[in-house]
Design an enzyme around this catalytic site. Structure first.
Site, short mmCIF file in Angstrom:
data_model
loop_
_atom_site.label_atom_id
_atom_site.label_comp_id
_atom_site.label_asym_id
_atom_site.label_seq_id
_atom_site.Cartn_x
_atom_site.Cartn_y
_atom_site.Cartn_z
N ASP A 120 -3.52 6.88 -1.70
CA ASP A 120 -4.81 6.52 -2.27
C ASP A 120 -4.56 5.83 -3.61
OD1 ASP A 120 -7.52 6.29 -2.43
OD2 ASP A 120 -7.93 8.41 -2.79
N HIS A 157 0.85 -1.21 0.00
CA HIS A 157 0.00 0.00 0.00
C HIS A 157 0.88 1.26 0.00
CE1 HIS A 157 -4.29 -0.72 0.09
NE2 HIS A 157 -4.51 0.50 0.57
N MET A 200 -4.24 0.45 -8.65
CA MET A 200 -2.86 0.27 -9.11
C MET A 200 -2.45 -1.20 -9.06
SD MET A 200 -1.26 2.92 -10.28
CE MET A 200 0.39 2.21 -10.14
N SER A 201 -2.86 -1.90 -8.02
CA SER A 201 -2.48 -3.31 -7.88
C SER A 201 -3.15 -4.17 -8.93
CB SER A 201 -2.85 -3.80 -6.47
OG SER A 201 -2.19 -3.04 -5.49
N ARG A 202 -4.42 -3.89 -9.21
CA ARG A 202 -5.11 -4.63 -10.27
C ARG A 202 -4.52 -4.31 -11.64
NH1 ARG A 202 -9.18 -3.18 -6.58
NH2 ARG A 202 -9.94 -1.39 -7.78
N ASN A 213 -4.43 2.54 -4.27
CA ASN A 213 -3.63 1.32 -4.22
C ASN A 213 -4.32 0.11 -4.83
OD1 ASN A 213 -1.12 2.00 -2.39
ND2 ASN A 213 -2.87 2.99 -1.43
N GLY A 214 -5.64 0.01 -4.64
CA GLY A 214 -6.36 -1.13 -5.19
C GLY A 214 -6.33 -1.15 -6.70
#
Length: 379
Positions: A197, A193, A202-204, A199-200
Site C-alpha cells: 500500500d 509497485h 511514495m512515487s509522487r 505506492n502512489g
C-alpha cells in the site's frame, strides 16, 4: 528491466526551457523576499501538496486544515483516519525536504523503505507490512469499478531485483535533464509497485525528492502534487498511467508520460508564480491598512491568513509572531472590536473570519483567479 527514457521532441525542449526560465525567476524572487513572507508561502505549498496527494488516495482534508494539523492544532474537524494520514504524510515530506541539500546523499533500499515506514507505519500489519517489500500480488483497481484490476504489479519475487535496478538507476548520472529523470523515477516506482500500500504517494514523493536534489528551488516549490490533486488532472493522471497497460511492460515508448509531466511542471510553476504575485499584493495592501489605522505591523500576519485562507486562529498568529498568549488575544480582540474580524466558535476551536470593516481590496486581490496556459497549445 526499467522503462527506457524517451528522446525529447523540439516542442518538449521548448517547454523544458520555459519551465527553467520560470523556476529561475521564482528563485530570484524568493531570495529577495522577506523571510517571514517566504516562510508562510513555503508552509502553504507544503500543506497544499500533502492535501492534494492524500486527496488522490481518497483522504479529504482541506489545505487550511492540513496547515492547522501541521501546527499541532487539536481542534480540527477531520476524521481520525484523515488526521493520521495527513500527519504521516506531512512527517515524511518534512524529512524529504531536509534531504534536498544533505551531503553524501545516495538513494538506497533502506531510504525508500524508511520513507515508506514514515508514511504507512501506523497501518503496519502482517498482511500489509510497512517499510518492507510486498510478499504477494498487488492490484490497482479501476476508479470507476473497484471490482476491475486496472493494473497488476510484477510478481512479488521480481520486486527485490527490480528495486535494486531502480536504486542503481537513481544513483547514476545519465545526463538526462533532472525534470525528465524525476518523471521517470515516478513512473518506475509506481509501475513496480513494491509495497502492499502507499505506492502512489511514495512515487509522487520520490519525484519531489529528485527535483529538490537538483537544487534550483526548495522542495516546497518543486512538487507537482498539488497540480496532480486537482480533480480533472487526477483523472488525466490515472488515464496516463493506464496507457502503460494492465501489466508491467517496460519495453515501450513512454513519451506521453513525459509530455504529461512537462505540462504539470509548467502549470504548477505558473500556479506558484500566481500565488507569489497574489501574496505580495495582499501583504502590501494589509501593511498599508495597518499603517493607516495606527495598528502594529504584526497584525498583518493575522489579516493575511484571513484574506488568503479564509480564517485565522489565535494559536497560529501567536506562534507566527512570537507573541505571548495575552498579546495575541488582545490583538485579535481589538480587531474584533474594530469589526475588522468576526469570531466564530468558542475557546481553542475559535477561528476569525473577515468582518464588515476588513479591507475589501485585500479580499478582492486574494480571490481574483488566474489563468493557466497550456504549454503545448498556441496562446
Amino acid at each position: 528491466m526499467l522503462f527506457p527514457t524517451p528522446a525529447l521532441t523540439p516542442d518538449d525542449d521548448r517547454v523544458v526551457a520555459d519551465i527553467e526560465t520560470m523556476r529561475q525567476e521564482l528563485r530570484h524572487q524568493l531570495r529577495s523576499a522577506s523571510a517571514e513572507w517566504a516562510e508562510r508561502l513555503r508552509k502553504y505549498l507544503t500543506a497544499d501538496a500533502v492535501a492534494a496527494s492524500n486527496f488522490i488516495e481518497g483522504f479529504r482534508v482541506s489545505t487550511v486544515d492540513v496547515e492547522d494539523l501541521m501546527d499541532g492544532e487539536r481542534d480540527v474537524e477531520v476524521s481520525e483516519v484523515n488526521r493520521e494520514e495527513t500527519l504521516a504524510y506531512q512527517r515524511m515530506m518534512t524529512y524529504i525536504q531536509t534531504l534536498h541539500d544533505a551531503p553524501d546523499f545516495s538513494y538506497g533500499k533502506g531510504l525508500l523503505n524508511g520513507l515508506h515506514w514514515m508514511l504507512q507505519g501506523h497501518r503496519h500489519s502482517v498482511r500489509k507490512p510497512a517499510g518492507q517489500w510486498r510478499r504477494g500480488p498487488v492490484y490497482v483497481t479501476d476508479p470507476r469499478d473497484p471490482s476491475i484490476a486496472a493494473y497488476t504489479g510484477p510478481d512479488a519475487g521480481e520486486v527485490p531485483a527490480l528495486m535494486a535496478e531502480l536504486v542503481d538507476w537513481l544513483n547514476a548520472d545519465d545526463r538526462t535533464h533532472p525534470l525528465i529523470r524525476a518523471a521517470m523515477g515516478h513512473l518506475h516506482l509506481v509501475s513496480i509497485h513494491p509495497w502492499a500500500d502507499g505506492n502512489g504517494r511514495m512515487s509522487r514523493s520520490l519525484q519531489t525528492l529528485m527535483i529538490a536534489r537538483e537544487g534550483v528551488l526548495a522542495p516546497e516549490f518543486s512538487s507537482i502534487e498539488a497540480w496532480l490533486g486537482r480533480p480533472g488532472n487526477t483523472w488525466e493522471y490515472y488515464r496516463e498511467l493506464a496507457q502503460r497497460g494492465p501489466r508491467y511492460l517496460p519495453d515501450q515508448d513512454v513519451s506521453g508520460w513525459i509530455r504529461f509531466n512537462l505540462v504539470a511542471y509548467h502549470q504548477q510553476a505558473q500556479t506558484v508564480q500566481g500565488r507569489v504575485d497574489r501574496s505580495r499584493v495582499v501583504w502590501g495592501i494589509l501593511s498599508d491598512f495597518a499603517e493607516s489605522t495606527g495598528a502594529d505591523e504584526r497584525i498583518v500576519a493575522a489579516l493575511y491568513e484571513v484574506a488568503m485562507f479564509g480564517r485565522a486562529r489565535r494559536s497560529r498568529y501567536e506562534h507566527a509572531e512570537g507573541l505571548s498568549l495575552q498579546q495575541a488575544q488582545r490583538d485579535l480582540r481589538d480587531l474584533v472590536t474594530a469589526e475588522v474580524l468576526t469570531p466564530v466558535g468558542r475557546t481553542r476551536a475559535r477561528t476569525y473570519l473577515a468582518g464588515p470593516r476588513f479591507p475589501e481590496r485585500a479580499l478582492e486581490a486574494a480571490r481574483t483567479p488566474m489563468t493557466l496556459t497550456h504549454p503545448y497549445q498556441p496562446v
